[in-house]
Design a protein around this motif. Structure first.
Motif, mmCIF file in Angstrom:
data_model
loop_
_atom_site.group_PDB
_atom_site.id
_atom_site.type_symbol
_atom_site.label_atom_id
_atom_site.label_comp_id
_atom_site.label_asym_id
_atom_site.label_seq_id
_atom_site.Cartn_x
_atom_site.Cartn_y
_atom_site.Cartn_z
ATOM 1 N N HIS A 18 0.818 -1.205 0.000
ATOM 2 C CA HIS A 18 0.000 0.000 0.000
ATOM 3 C C HIS A 18 0.857 1.262 0.000
ATOM 4 N N GLY A 19 2.012 1.218 0.648
ATOM 5 C CA GLY A 19 2.953 2.331 0.595
ATOM 6 C C GLY A 19 2.554 3.560 1.372
ATOM 7 N N CYS A 20 1.717 3.438 2.397
ATOM 8 C CA CYS A 20 1.343 4.609 3.196
ATOM 9 C C CYS A 20 2.600 5.221 3.802
ATOM 10 N N ILE A 21 2.846 6.472 3.510
ATOM 11 C CA ILE A 21 4.099 7.098 3.931
ATOM 12 C C ILE A 21 4.192 7.208 5.449
ATOM 13 N N TYR A 22 3.057 7.241 6.130
ATOM 14 C CA TYR A 22 3.034 7.419 7.577
ATOM 15 C C TYR A 22 3.072 6.110 8.358
ATOM 16 N N CYS A 23 3.158 4.951 7.683
ATOM 17 C CA CYS A 23 2.964 3.665 8.354
ATOM 18 C C CYS A 23 3.968 3.443 9.487
ATOM 19 N N PHE A 24 3.460 3.230 10.702
ATOM 20 C CA PHE A 24 4.335 3.046 11.865
ATOM 21 C C PHE A 24 5.063 1.716 11.834
ATOM 22 N N ALA A 25 4.664 0.790 10.922
ATOM 23 C CA ALA A 25 5.314 -0.520 10.841
ATOM 24 C C ALA A 25 6.593 -0.491 10.012
ATOM 25 N N ARG A 26 6.890 0.587 9.352
ATOM 26 C CA ARG A 26 8.069 0.662 8.477
ATOM 27 C C ARG A 26 9.381 0.287 9.193
ATOM 28 N N PRO A 27 9.620 0.750 10.424
ATOM 29 C CA PRO A 27 10.900 0.424 11.066
ATOM 30 C C PRO A 27 11.163 -1.067 11.208
#
Length: 361
Positions: free
Chosen positions: A82-91
């Motif tokens: 989905h590529g949500c720029i705000y996604c807290f799971a990125r780290p």
């Protein structure tokens, strides 16, 4: 704000959220793009999604955080297209030796044996059923689910065991599984949360590039509730100075679509998410960037993010209180603040396996 070391050309990342592939915090080396000195036109290759299969040894993730209303969850995928720029799971991608930026959206891991492992774990002697949360980290209905069908397999197992489940998604593909969800809902075994961040399709496409648009998500709420599946509309994340003016409108749209409950979460910027978010904000909304970040810092004691329990989801201070008050008033007016029935656990049973002696009673 430090600029990215490894930016990706705009033409190569069309339809993606992050603009870079910076190394994660555990990497001892990083790469940096540099011109080779030759003025020779080179083909710009589009970033493609790659999915690696992982043979999971366990599938239930257990947690005891006091500000989260569940103790077990399932993540069918690592990373999210989905590529949500705000996604807290990125780290979390940094633990895999990958970039929380573009790698998070394009280098995914699927767990094709999730259903098999789940059936084994639910069959263990002494297992006590409580609702399983799915979609609290990465979206189970992201585009790759169309081919991998990991979520579908998990739901088939939960239906067989008559196990309660709460699902959170932005994906309209949830409608595909109504043949499973509707009968489970009739027994009080499922609830779905649909996240609607904004009603502005332009802002949504920029912020959540591969997520169905706001109108499509509201249509998914209608489809689910029309089939008897209870839905919570989730105003998440709320971005102060950017999306917070829409709180009341999103709740009204969700209620009109059939949602019977609602909640909200403030924008969270842990670790590598903060520089990715700030780069995106200055690129797309430079006139509001300073205001948005100032509001966030006010809500987190001067920091960009405070991970303290009970504050990380909502923030604190005057602006956080105003947002909470506005949400509560609108939810009450629309009837979205009423208590919802708990998911049932009394129907759980381990289905017989081939060759098992069946009970006469």
């Amino acid at each position: 704000m430090a600029r990215h070391q490894n930016p990706v050309p705009r033409d190569a990342r069309k339809g993606r959220g992050a603009a870079s592939r910076d190394a994660g915090r555990f990497e001892s080396h990083s790469r940096e793009l540099a011109h080779d000195g030759w003025d020779i036109p080179e083909e710009v290759r589009q970033e493609r999604t790659e999915v690696r299969a992982e043979r999971a040894r366990s599938i239930l993730t257990w947690q005891s955080s006091p500000d989260i209303p569940f103790d077990r969850s399932i993540n069918p995928y690592r990373g999210c297209e989905h590529g949500c720029i705000y996604c807290f799971a990125r780290p979390g991608h940094a633990y895999l030796g990958l970039s929380p930026g573009l790698d998070f959206e394009t280098r995914l891991t699927a767990k094709p044996n999730a259903a098999e492992i789940l059936a084994r774990e639910l069959s263990k002697r002494g297992y006590v059923p409580k609702p399983i949360a799915i979609g609290t980290n990465t979206d189970p209905y992201q585009p790759v689910e169309r081919d991998w069908r990991v979520m579908r397999g998990v739901l088939e197992v939960l239906r067989e065991f008559r196990h309660p489940v709460g699902i959170v998604t932005k994906g309209a593909m949830v409608e595909r599984d109504l043949d499973i969800l509707a009968p489970m809902a009739a027994e009080g075994l499922v609830r779905v949360g649909i996240s609607v961040t904004t009603l502005d399709p332009v802002l949504s496409r920029r912020m959540e590039p591969r997520v169905p648009g706001p109108a499509r998500r509201l249509a998914a709420i209608r489809a689910l509730t029309g089939a008897g599946v209870p839905v919570r509309v989730m105003v998440s994340p709320v971005v102060p100075g950017l999306t917070d003016p829409e709180i009341e409108a999103i709740l009204a749209a969700g209620a009109e679509a059939g949602a019977d409950a609602a909640n909200w979460i403030m924008l969270r910027l842990p670790r590598e998410v903060s520089p990715l978010w700030q780069d995106w904000l200055e690129t797309h909304y430079p006139d509001r960037a300073a205001k948005v970040m100032a509001r966030l810092r006010e809500m987190h004691g001067g920091k960009e993010y405070d991970a303290t329990w009970f504050r990380r989801m909502r923030g604190e201070g005057p602006h956080a209180q105003i947002i909470a008050h506005r949400f509560a008033l609108a939810a009450r007016r629309l009837g979205l603040d009423r208590p919802t029935a708990p998911l049932r656990t009394d129907l759980f049973r381990v289905p017989p396996k081939r060759g098992d002696q069946l009970s006469l009673f």
